[in-house]
Each structure stands twice: as structure tokens, then as C-alpha cells.
Design a protein around this motif. Structure first.
Motif, PDB file in Angstrom:
ATOM      1  N   SER A 210      76.970 -43.237  28.069  1.00 20.62           N
ATOM      2  CA  SER A 210      76.994 -42.098  27.152  1.00 20.62           C
ATOM      3  C   SER A 210      76.242 -42.461  25.879  1.00 20.62           C
ATOM      4  O   SER A 210      76.557 -43.458  25.227  1.00 20.62           O
ATOM      5  CB  SER A 210      78.446 -41.726  26.822  1.00 20.62           C
TER       6      SER A 210
ATOM      7  N   PRO B 176      73.932 -40.783  22.258  1.00 19.92           N
ATOM      8  CA  PRO B 176      73.631 -39.601  21.447  1.00 19.92           C
ATOM      9  C   PRO B 176      72.126 -39.372  21.281  1.00 19.92           C
ATOM     10  O   PRO B 176      71.308 -40.255  21.552  1.00 19.92           O
ATOM     11  CB  PRO B 176      74.267 -39.951  20.097  1.00 19.92           C
TER      12      PRO B 176
ATOM     13  N   THR C  94      78.957 -43.690  17.538  1.00 20.60           N
ATOM     14  CA  THR C  94      79.665 -43.087  18.669  1.00 20.60           C
ATOM     15  C   THR C  94      80.272 -41.751  18.258  1.00 20.60           C
ATOM     16  O   THR C  94      80.634 -41.548  17.091  1.00 20.60           O
ATOM     17  CB  THR C  94      80.783 -43.989  19.217  1.00 20.60           C
ATOM     18  N   GLN C  95      80.429 -40.871  19.239  1.00 19.18           N
ATOM     19  CA  GLN C  95      81.054 -39.579  18.996  1.00 19.18           C
ATOM     20  C   GLN C  95      82.524 -39.762  18.615  1.00 19.18           C
ATOM     21  O   GLN C  95      83.060 -39.024  17.786  1.00 19.18           O
ATOM     22  CB  GLN C  95      80.943 -38.720  20.257  1.00 19.18           C
TER      23      GLN C  95
ATOM     24  N   ASP D  97      74.568 -37.247  27.385  1.00 16.61           N
ATOM     25  CA  ASP D  97      74.660 -37.043  25.944  1.00 16.61           C
ATOM     26  C   ASP D  97      76.130 -37.008  25.528  1.00 16.61           C
ATOM     27  O   ASP D  97      76.977 -36.439  26.224  1.00 16.61           O
ATOM     28  CB  ASP D  97      73.977 -35.723  25.564  1.00 16.61           C
ATOM     29  N   THR D  98      76.423 -37.605  24.379  1.00 18.23           N
ATOM     30  CA  THR D  98      77.806 -37.690  23.913  1.00 18.23           C
ATOM     31  C   THR D  98      78.422 -36.318  23.624  1.00 18.23           C
ATOM     32  O   THR D  98      79.652 -36.200  23.553  1.00 18.23           O
ATOM     33  CB  THR D  98      77.899 -38.542  22.638  1.00 18.23           C
TER      34      THR D  98
END
Length: 306
Positions: free
Chosen positions: A130, A132, A226-227, A102-103
Motif C-alpha cells: 500500500s 500513497p 502512512t494513511q 493506493d492508500t
């Protein structure tokens, strides 16, 4: 008498129920349709009930079939778990091992764990991804990975075993240049006021959250995949959002990001989310997977994730 009941019949029953037709079920099982029809008829004979109503264009589960479907899934899960355990007992090194994270989980912790496992098994190729939200769950459900680090409890699946390894603290923040960064103003803010500002939101790459939202409080959103993009947009002053403490502690200390100390977002604007190490019950964990699991547990216990 159920002595003639076979796992093949039960697997065929579940495949037809999932696919919605005998033809589609046969395609999934790589068998001819007549063999699937024969297996269902034999299963109905063994059970003494009709599982499908065949009077329409497509077979439809009868009430009895609907009631027995859960039992069929449970039997298959237990049988596959037994097979996976037997394979693990038989040994054999994995040529490749895939891990999805998980991000919200610090990737450096995972990197250290993979490095440790690789030192023990240098011939194994590792894959790391990676994702979410439901992405980690989907990867496990679709058998695209052996292990996954999952954050939160928004999704559950009886095929997935979870092992708690820590927690991640998420903090609601804005850039120091954002209007919400005004300390006197933020003390009196609530959800209605937050809704006037753009919220930066991660999108789910999986279909698991279709029709659901997680923590979206504003009708004005900027959605990212994306994070890193979420972090950069918040730092740039585009909007507000939650970010993991491990990612933004330096920014908070330097005053680049400001905590939204709003009671409706949690005490001091933060919430804690549980982290789990997960794997499928019906897939064996070989020697390399076991080594990686132990390394993740060891490194997570020594890592302050905030």
C-alpha cells in the motif's frame, strides 16, 4: 528505404538518449560500447539523418534525433505490447503476482479479491503493498508490480493502461477538540483562516511529485508517510486534513471527527476522486492476473467507497 531498420537499433537509440552517453547506454543494454556506437551509426544510415551530435564531451540529440525519439519510444511500446500479448496467448501460470494499492482505496476490498483469486490459483504467491500518491505509478513504471489500484489523475504515462473501477470520496475533517470544529466559526472560514492551522499531509515515496504539491493549503504542515499516521494525528487534534469517507464514517457518526463544511474545500468539504485498475501495456497479464483483475472489478462494484 527502411527495410534494414531493426528493433535492436531503435532500443539502442532510446537507451543512449535516456542515459546521456554511449557508455551508459551500453551498460544498460549489457553490451560493449563499440557495439552500441555501431548500432547507432547503422540506424543513422538507415534513416538518412544524424541522431546525435558527437562533437562535444557527451553525445547530444540533434533536432532530428529529438523529433524521432518519440516515434522510437512508440515503436518499442507497440512491439513490447505485441510480445506481451503473444506470451499471454501462450498461457502459463504466474509463480508470483504483485499488487500495489493506493492508500486511499479500502484495503478490505483488495483482500477479498486476493482471497478469491488465491482460491482459484493456490500455488501462486501474492504480494500486496500500500503506497500513497505517486508510489503506485512508480511501482508500475519500475515493473515492481503487475497490477495497481490508482486513485486520482495527477500522473499519466503512455505505458500504463487505466480502467475506471469507481471513486473515493475524501472529506476535510478535524478532531472535535480542534478549534476549527466550532460550527459557527467554520461557516465563515476560508483558505486564509485554514492557513493559520496545521495541515496533516501525506508525503510521496516516489520522485514523481518532486517540485509539485497536491492540496497543500497551509504553510504549517505535519508530513507523514502512512494513511494511518495521518488519521491518528487528525484524531488527536494535531491539525486538519482530508481523509477517505470509508475510513472515517464511524468517527463522523460518533462526533469524534467534524466535517469542515467550507465551500473552498468542495461542497460540504468533500471531493470525489476517480479510482483506476492499472497495468503496463508491455507486460502480459497471465491467468492469475486476469483472475485478480476480475475479482477486484467484482468486489469494487459491490463496495460503497464513499
Amino acid at each position: 528505404m527502411l527495410d534494414g531498420l531493426t528493433l535492436d537499433q531503435i532500443r539502442t537509440f532510446v537507451a543512449v538518449a535516456d542515459c546521456g552517453s554511449f557508455r551508459s547506454g551500453a551498460s544498460r543494454l549489457l553490451r560493449v560500447q563499440s557495439a552500441v556506437s555501431h548500432a547507432i551509426a547503422n540506424l543513422e544510415g538507415e534513416l538518412g539523418v544524424q541522431l546525435f551530435d558527437r562533437s562535444g564531451y557527451r553525445p547530444v540529440l540533434t533536432p532530428e534525433g529529438q523529433a524521432l525519439l518519440a516515434n522510437a519510444r512508440d515503436l518499442l511500446l507497440r512491439a513490447d505490447a505485441m510480445r506481451a500479448r503473444a506470451q499471454a496467448l501462450g498461457g502459463g501460470l504466474e509463480l508470483e503476482l504483485s499488487l500495489v494499492v493506493d492508500t486511499l482505496f479500502p484495503i478490505d476490498t483488495v483482500a477479498q479479491a486476493i482471497t478469491c483469486a488465491h482460491a482459484q490459483y493456490p500455488s501462486t504467491m501474492f504480494r500486496l503493498e500500500s503506497l500513497p500518491l505517486g508510489g503506485t505509478w512508480a511501482a508500475l513504471i519500475e515493473k515492481r508490480c503487475t497490477l495497481a489500484v490508482i486513485v486520482g489523475e495527477d500522473f499519466r504515462d503512455p505505458r500504463i493502461a487505466l480502467e475506471a473501477i469507481g471513486s473515493v470520496k475524501q472529506i476535510a475533517v478535524v478532531s472535535a477538540r480542534h478549534p476549527l470544529a466550532n460550527a459557527e466559526l467554520s461557516a465563515s472560514l476560508g483558505i486564509p483562516e485554514l492557513a493559520d492551522h496545521v495541515q496533516i499531509v501525506l508525503t510521496d515515496p516516489s520522485p514523481l511529485s518532486r517540485g509539485r504539491t497536491f492540496g497543500v493549503l497551509s504553510p504549517h504542515t505535519c508530513r507523514v508517510n502512512t494513511q494511518e499516521a495521518k488519521y491518528e494525528l487528525i484524531c488527536a487534534g494535531m491539525g486538519w486534513g482530508r481523509l477517505p469517507a470509508w475510513q472515517i464514517q464511524d468517527d463522523l457518526d460518533a462526533g469524534r471527527l467534524i466535517r469542515l463544511d467550507i465551500a473552498s474545500l468542495g461542497r460540504y468539504g468533500e471531493i470525489g476522486v476517480e479510482v483506476y485498475l492499472a497495468h503496463r501495456l508491455d507486460e502480459r497479464l497471465g491467468p492469475v492476473a486476469q483472475a485478480l483483475r476480475k475479482a477486484i472489478l467484482d468486489h469494487s462494484s459491490h463496495k460503497a467507497m464513499g
